[in-house]
Motif scaffolding. Structure first.
Motif, short mmCIF file in Angstrom:
data_model
loop_
_atom_site.label_atom_id
_atom_site.label_comp_id
_atom_site.label_asym_id
_atom_site.label_seq_id
_atom_site.Cartn_x
_atom_site.Cartn_y
_atom_site.Cartn_z
N THR A 405 -5.28 -8.85 0.00
CA THR A 405 -4.25 -8.82 1.05
C THR A 405 -4.91 -8.56 2.38
OG1 THR A 405 -2.60 -7.99 -0.50
CG2 THR A 405 -2.13 -7.73 1.86
N ARG A 406 -4.61 -9.41 3.36
CA ARG A 406 -5.18 -9.22 4.71
C ARG A 406 -4.19 -9.77 5.72
NH1 ARG A 406 -9.59 -7.79 7.60
NH2 ARG A 406 -10.21 -9.15 9.32
N MET A 407 -3.43 -8.88 6.35
CA MET A 407 -2.35 -9.29 7.23
C MET A 407 -2.78 -9.47 8.68
SD MET A 407 0.06 -9.68 5.12
CE MET A 407 1.34 -10.07 6.29
N ASN A 408 -3.91 -8.87 9.07
CA ASN A 408 -4.34 -8.91 10.47
C ASN A 408 -5.84 -9.19 10.55
OD1 ASN A 408 -1.75 -7.77 11.78
ND2 ASN A 408 -2.27 -6.23 10.24
N ASP A 409 -6.26 -9.77 11.67
CA ASP A 409 -7.68 -10.01 11.88
C ASP A 409 -8.46 -8.70 11.98
OD1 ASP A 409 -7.02 -12.63 11.90
OD2 ASP A 409 -7.79 -13.08 13.90
N GLU A 410 -7.80 -7.67 12.49
CA GLU A 410 -8.41 -6.35 12.53
C GLU A 410 -7.80 -5.51 11.41
OE1 GLU A 410 -9.77 -5.18 16.85
OE2 GLU A 410 -7.65 -5.70 16.85
N ALA A 411 -8.68 -4.92 10.59
CA ALA A 411 -8.21 -4.20 9.41
C ALA A 411 -7.19 -3.12 9.78
CB ALA A 411 -9.39 -3.58 8.67
N ASP A 412 -7.42 -2.42 10.88
CA ASP A 412 -6.48 -1.43 11.38
C ASP A 412 -6.20 -1.75 12.84
OD1 ASP A 412 -5.02 0.71 12.24
OD2 ASP A 412 -6.39 2.26 11.51
N PRO A 413 -5.08 -2.45 13.12
CA PRO A 413 -4.79 -2.86 14.51
C PRO A 413 -4.69 -1.69 15.48
CG PRO A 413 -3.39 -4.03 12.96
CD PRO A 413 -4.06 -2.94 12.18
N GLU A 414 -4.46 -0.48 14.97
CA GLU A 414 -4.35 0.68 15.85
C GLU A 414 -5.72 1.24 16.22
OE1 GLU A 414 -1.70 3.45 14.05
OE2 GLU A 414 0.05 2.14 14.23
N GLN A 415 -6.77 0.75 15.56
CA GLN A 415 -8.14 1.15 15.90
C GLN A 415 -8.99 -0.10 16.07
OE1 GLN A 415 -9.84 4.73 13.92
NE2 GLN A 415 -8.09 4.57 12.54
N PRO A 424 -7.83 6.21 2.66
CA PRO A 424 -6.89 5.75 1.63
C PRO A 424 -6.66 4.25 1.72
CG PRO A 424 -5.70 6.72 3.45
CD PRO A 424 -7.16 6.91 3.76
N GLU A 425 -6.15 3.65 0.65
CA GLU A 425 -5.91 2.21 0.64
C GLU A 425 -4.79 1.85 1.60
OE1 GLU A 425 -5.16 0.88 -3.32
OE2 GLU A 425 -7.30 0.73 -3.80
N ASP A 426 -4.95 0.70 2.23
CA ASP A 426 -3.97 0.19 3.18
C ASP A 426 -3.30 -1.03 2.56
OD1 ASP A 426 -2.54 -0.95 5.22
OD2 ASP A 426 -4.18 -1.01 6.65
N PRO A 427 -1.99 -1.00 2.35
CA PRO A 427 -1.32 -2.15 1.70
C PRO A 427 -1.40 -3.43 2.50
CG PRO A 427 0.30 -0.59 2.57
CD PRO A 427 -1.04 0.08 2.66
N ASP A 428 -1.67 -3.33 3.82
CA ASP A 428 -1.80 -4.53 4.66
C ASP A 428 -3.23 -5.06 4.71
OD1 ASP A 428 0.84 -4.56 5.25
OD2 ASP A 428 0.66 -3.66 7.22
N ASP A 429 -4.18 -4.29 4.22
CA ASP A 429 -5.58 -4.69 4.24
C ASP A 429 -6.23 -4.15 2.97
OD1 ASP A 429 -7.69 -5.87 6.33
OD2 ASP A 429 -8.63 -4.29 5.15
N LYS A 430 -6.21 -4.97 1.93
CA LYS A 430 -6.64 -4.50 0.62
C LYS A 430 -7.46 -5.57 -0.08
CE LYS A 430 -4.79 -2.25 -3.53
NZ LYS A 430 -3.54 -1.81 -4.22
N PRO A 431 -8.80 -5.52 0.04
CA PRO A 431 -9.62 -6.49 -0.69
C PRO A 431 -9.48 -6.30 -2.19
CG PRO A 431 -10.99 -4.77 0.30
CD PRO A 431 -9.60 -4.56 0.82
#
Length: 457
Positions: A405-415, A424-431
């Motif tokens: 799962t990869r919803m954004n080009d940046e794994a954490d858009p806030e950083q 912890p695992e991110d449901p929007d960025d989960k290899p």
């Protein structure tokens, strides 16, 4: 974490016509409601923000399911019932001063065109076509760029979708044989005497997408590449049988408005059934292919690197220890009794060291559908495919097939610019982990239109 949704790319044309009674017509222009002068005919064009990522392409690379647009050109033309082109225009600087951002009902870029004087449409029925494409495209766009207004006389020009005007082959000699992002749509229009008119035309993405976002990669002596390969490959894109619905949400599906269309032709499906969609060079992601801790996985930690970190501000980021590869793909039909997608770990000369079958989930909605396909022999949409299965399935237009799962080009858009640790695992960025897995999960995103869950076997 802020969640960004892939809204897809749509091109919306709102045409408004005033009657001779001087009624006031209003159109939505993306920033509010704007009054239109008496007798005006206005088209508002809106493109919504809906790779092996290392490759350089004319179109944008595929890094995630994020809503973006980088097209530089939009061409629009209007035909009457006889195929006479009554109006044509090209916006060649769409991504800069040819359009402006909008946020009403979506987000993207838009511009407004007024049909005035000799360009005004008479009473009658019409078809409106529009195509959004990149500079120096890897497609042969002659069928689009050479559309011109019909002139009377010996050199009279007419447009007919039925005569394969809209088949776009990959250019000869290009290294890109897979596909490139492009947008198109069509709308039927009736202009009645004394009546105003306002109706949207929606341009959706015309290609599929496929990516592998993985971690915990097995260590094997000589391992160099992870390749996502397919059972077939089409070499020309067919613009037609459009889905002219304004899709919403990111892969959430739109019920009856979701279409399952294979709009590719001139295909290959022979040999070893291994047409490469994307290639991950592991040396781009790890400083060395080694297993010093003895866990049978390629060492991550300090051994991992982001191959895009030197690209400056705004570069894509990834979960530490992961690897990513993806591409836009000309849609193709499944090959009977052949695994559609496979992930392969190979050495430098292509010898397969390990492989995983990539399957659709057993409950995926696509398995219940009859797929509409272009018939190159009869040059129409007469072919219907059934028999889709978890292992033998088609890659259809405007669906995104993803391992992980990869919803954004940046794994954490806030950083921005920071490659996050995996916990912890991110449901929007989960290899997806490849460690002792029997199945890979592949997800199809339709707003892209729907998300299909894929599994590794």
């Amino acid at each position: 974490m802020k969640k960004n949704y892939l809204l897809g790319m749509a091109l919306i044309a709102s045409l408004s016509f005033n009657s001779c009674t001087k009624e006031i017509v209003y159109v939505q222009d993306g920033t509010g409601v704007e009054s239109v002068a008496d007798g005006a005919q206005i088209i508002t064009l809106q493109v919504e923000n809906g790779g092996d990522g290392l490759a350089t392409r004319a179109g944008r690379p595929l890094y995630s399911a994020e809503a973006k647009q980088t097209i530089q050109n939009v061409k629009l033309w209007i035909c009457d019932n006889a195929g006479n082109v009554k109006y044509v225009t090209t916006i060649s600087n769409w991504d800069k001063d040819g359009s402006t951002p909008y946020t009403t009902g979506g987000h993207g870029r838009q511009t407004t065109i007024e049909l005035a004087d000799a360009d005004k449409l008479a009473v009658g029925t019409y078809k409106i076509y529009a195509v959004g494409y990149s500079n120096n495209s890897d497609y042969d766009l002659t069928a689009v760029t050479e559309v011109k207004k019909t002139e009377e006389g010996e050199g009279k020009y007419t447009f007919s979708e039925d005569k394969i005007n809209m088949v776009l082959p990959i250019k000869g000699g290009t290294t890109n044989e897979i596909g490139e992002e492009i947008f198109a749509g069509q709308m039927e229009l009736t202009v009645e005497k004394g009546k105003g008119f306002k109706k949207p035309i929606v341009l959706n993405r015309q290609v599929a997408g496929a990516f592998a976002y993985v971690k915990d990669i097995p260590y094997m002596e000589g391992a160099k590449y992870l390749k996502l390969v397919a059972s077939a490959q089409n070499q020309s894109l067919v613009l037609g049988n459009f889905n002219s619905f304004d899709l919403t949400g990111n892969g959430s599906g739109n019920g009856e408005n979701v279409k399952y269309v294979v709009n590719g032709t001139n295909g290959k499906a022979d040999g070893d059934y291994a047409y490469v969609i994307s290639t991950i060079d592991l040396n781009e992601w790890f400083t060395a292919i080694k297993d010093e801790d003895g866990d049978n996985l390629i060492d991550a930690g300090e051994n991992w690197k982001n191959p895009y970190s030197s690209d400056g501000e705004g570069h894509p980021t990834f979960q530490k220890g992961s690897a990513f590869g993806g591409e836009f793909v000309i849609p193709f039909a499944h090959v009977d009794e052949k695994q559609t997608l496979t992930l392969q770990l190979t050495n430098e000369d292509g010898t397969i060291l390990r492989s995983w079958k990539v399957n659709l989930g057993s409950t995926d909605e696509q398995l219940k559908q009859t797929i509409t396909c272009w018939n190159s022999e009869s040059t129409n949409w007469s072919t219907s495919l059934s028999g889709e299965s978890s292992s033998t399935y088609s890659l259809v237009r405007n669906h995104l097939y993803g391992i992980g799962t990869r919803m954004n080009d940046e794994a954490d858009p806030e950083q921005p610019g920071v490659d996050p640790d995996p916990d912890p695992e991110d449901p929007d960025d989960k290899p997806e982990s490849l460690n002792n897995k029997q199945e890979l999960v592949l997800k199809v995103n339709d707003n892209w239109e729907v998300i299909h869950g894929m599994e590794l076997d």
